[in-house]
Design a protein around this motif. Structure first.
Motif, PDB file in Angstrom:
ATOM      1  N   ASP A   1      62.545   3.416-106.274  1.00  0.00           N
ATOM      2  CA  ASP A   1      63.863   3.478-105.650  1.00  0.00           C
ATOM      3  C   ASP A   1      63.667   3.224-104.157  1.00  0.00           C
ATOM      4  O   ASP A   1      62.989   4.001-103.474  1.00  0.00           O
ATOM      5  N   LEU A   2      64.235   2.128-103.682  1.00  0.00           N
ATOM      6  CA  LEU A   2      64.107   1.742-102.280  1.00  0.00           C
ATOM      7  C   LEU A   2      65.360   2.157-101.515  1.00  0.00           C
ATOM      8  O   LEU A   2      66.451   2.193-102.077  1.00  0.00           O
ATOM      9  N   PHE A   3      65.191   2.475-100.248  1.00  0.00           N
ATOM     10  CA  PHE A   3      66.355   2.786 -99.421  1.00  0.00           C
ATOM     11  C   PHE A   3      67.347   1.639 -99.532  1.00  0.00           C
ATOM     12  O   PHE A   3      66.965   0.474 -99.522  1.00  0.00           O
ATOM     13  N   GLY A   4      68.624   1.996 -99.643  1.00  0.00           N
ATOM     14  CA  GLY A   4      69.670   0.999 -99.753  1.00  0.00           C
ATOM     15  C   GLY A   4      70.917   1.497 -99.057  1.00  0.00           C
ATOM     16  O   GLY A   4      70.889   2.475 -98.300  1.00  0.00           O
ATOM     17  N   SER A   5      72.019   0.847 -99.364  1.00  0.00           N
ATOM     18  CA  SER A   5      73.269   1.180 -98.685  1.00  0.00           C
ATOM     19  C   SER A   5      73.897   2.467 -99.201  1.00  0.00           C
ATOM     20  O   SER A   5      74.812   2.992 -98.579  1.00  0.00           O
ATOM     21  N   GLY A   6      73.444   2.959-100.311  1.00  0.00           N
ATOM     22  CA  GLY A   6      73.984   4.201-100.856  1.00  0.00           C
ATOM     23  C   GLY A   6      72.904   4.978-101.577  1.00  0.00           C
ATOM     24  O   GLY A   6      71.754   4.552-101.660  1.00  0.00           O
ATOM     25  N   VAL A   7      73.308   6.107-102.105  1.00  0.00           N
ATOM     26  CA  VAL A   7      72.346   6.992-102.756  1.00  0.00           C
ATOM     27  C   VAL A   7      72.970   7.619-104.010  1.00  0.00           C
ATOM     28  O   VAL A   7      72.655   8.730-104.388  1.00  0.00           O
TER      29      VAL A   7
ATOM     30  N   ARG B   1      67.358   8.949 -89.726  1.00  0.00           N
ATOM     31  CA  ARG B   1      68.819   8.893 -89.543  1.00  0.00           C
ATOM     32  C   ARG B   1      69.521   8.589 -90.865  1.00  0.00           C
ATOM     33  O   ARG B   1      70.577   9.152 -91.153  1.00  0.00           O
ATOM     34  N   ARG B   2      68.943   7.717 -91.682  1.00  0.00           N
ATOM     35  CA  ARG B   2      69.527   7.414 -92.995  1.00  0.00           C
ATOM     36  C   ARG B   2      69.513   8.647 -93.893  1.00  0.00           C
ATOM     37  O   ARG B   2      70.485   8.925 -94.586  1.00  0.00           O
ATOM     38  N   ILE B   3      68.392   9.370 -93.886  1.00  0.00           N
ATOM     39  CA  ILE B   3      68.275  10.574 -94.713  1.00  0.00           C
ATOM     40  C   ILE B   3      69.316  11.602 -94.297  1.00  0.00           C
ATOM     41  O   ILE B   3      69.974  12.212 -95.140  1.00  0.00           O
ATOM     42  N   ALA B   4      69.494  11.780 -93.006  1.00  0.00           N
ATOM     43  CA  ALA B   4      70.466  12.764 -92.505  1.00  0.00           C
ATOM     44  C   ALA B   4      71.894  12.240 -92.569  1.00  0.00           C
ATOM     45  O   ALA B   4      72.840  13.022 -92.584  1.00  0.00           O
ATOM     46  N   GLY B   5      72.055  10.931 -92.652  1.00  0.00           N
ATOM     47  CA  GLY B   5      73.386  10.324 -92.622  1.00  0.00           C
ATOM     48  C   GLY B   5      73.858   9.895 -93.990  1.00  0.00           C
ATOM     49  O   GLY B   5      74.089  10.718 -94.874  1.00  0.00           O
ATOM     50  N   ASP B   6      73.941   8.561 -94.203  1.00  0.00           N
ATOM     51  CA  ASP B   6      74.549   8.043 -95.432  1.00  0.00           C
ATOM     52  C   ASP B   6      73.729   8.265 -96.693  1.00  0.00           C
ATOM     53  O   ASP B   6      74.225   8.035 -97.789  1.00  0.00           O
ATOM     54  N   ASN B   7      72.477   8.728 -96.575  1.00  0.00           N
ATOM     55  CA  ASN B   7      71.675   9.035 -97.760  1.00  0.00           C
ATOM     56  C   ASN B   7      71.623  10.530 -98.066  1.00  0.00           C
ATOM     57  O   ASN B   7      70.920  10.957 -98.962  1.00  0.00           O
TER      58      ASN B   7
END
Length: 190
Positions: A57-63, A164-170
Motif C-alpha cells: 500500500d503506497l501513499f496516495g490521495s486518500g486512505v 504532514r500526510r499522516i497527520a493530515g489527509d491520511n
C-alpha cells in the motif's frame, strides 16, 4: 460463465501475476462512501498461499482502504483481463493492515519486487470467496508501460512531507473514520 474455486490454484496464480493492475473495493459498515481503487505496479502484489494474498500500500490521495479495514475488515480484490482471453477474478475476504513497524512487515516485504518509495503498509487479504466471471464485455486494451509517476513523486518527498500526510489527509477517511495514527512510521524508516 462463472466458477467458484476452493483455493488459488496454479492457473489462478499465473492469471493474477500476469495482470498489470488490480482493483480494491472496501466500504464502511454503515453510512459512508464505498471505495474502489485501481492499483498498479505489477511487483506490488503477491500470492502468499492458496488462500492469502497481499499488496504494498503506497501513499496516495486518500486512505479509505486502511480506514475501512480498521473498521470492519471487508475487502474485494478484482483482476480483469484486457487481453483476448477474457476473465474477471474476484478475491473476497477479510483484510488487515500490516504497518512497517509490525514484526511481520519485513517478512511480507520480501514477497515484493522493486523498492518503491512511499510504502505506507502491506495489506494482507485472507480470501474467503474466490470466483471468476466471463468479462465478455470488457474491451481489449494494450499495455504501453507502467506509469512511473507515483514513484517519482514519492522519491521527491521528505520525511516532513510524509509526516504532514499522516497527520493530515491520511489520518482519516473522507467519512472521518480513523486511518493512520500519528506514530505511523515514515517511509525512510524502511
Amino acid at each position: 460463465m462463472s466458477k467458484l474455486y476452493p483455493h488459488i490454484d496454479e492457473s489462478l496464480r499465473r492469471f493474477i501475476l500476469a495482470q498489470p493492475m488490480f482493483f480494491v473495493a472496501t466500504a464502511p459498515t454503515h453510512d459512508g462512501r464505498i471505495n474502489l481503487s485501481p492499483k498498479g505496479y505489477r511487483d506490488t502484489f503477491a500470492v502468499l498461499d492458496d488462500h492469502t494474498v497481499a499488496y504494498l500500500d503506497l501513499f496516495g490521495s486518500g486512505v479509505e482502504t486502511i480506514a475501512h479495514l480498521r473498521e470492519n475488515g471487508r475487502i474485494t480484490v478484482m483482476f480483469c483481463s484486457f487481453t483476448r482471453n477474457s476473465k474477471i477474478l474476484r478475491l473476497q475476504g477479510t483484510g488487515r493492515v500490516v504497518r512497517p513497524d509490525d514484526a511481520e512487515f519485513t517478512t511480507l516485504r520480501a514477497h515484493f519486487g522493486t523498492d518503491h518509495p512511499g510504502v505506507r503498509a502491506v495489506i494482507v487479504v485472507d480470501c474467503e470467496r474466490i470466483a471468476d466471471s466471463c468479462g465478455f464485455s470488457v474491451p481489449y486494451l494494450e499495455l504501453v508501460d507502467e506509469r512511473p509517476v507515483l514513484d517519482k513523486h514519492h522519491a521527491r518527498k521528505s520525511d516532513e512531507d510524509f509526516a504532514r500526510r499522516i497527520a493530515g489527509d491520511n489520518s482519516a477517511s473522507i467519512d472521518a473514520l480513523p486511518a493512520l495514527e500519528s506514530d505511523h512510521p515514515l517511509p525512510s524508516a524502511l
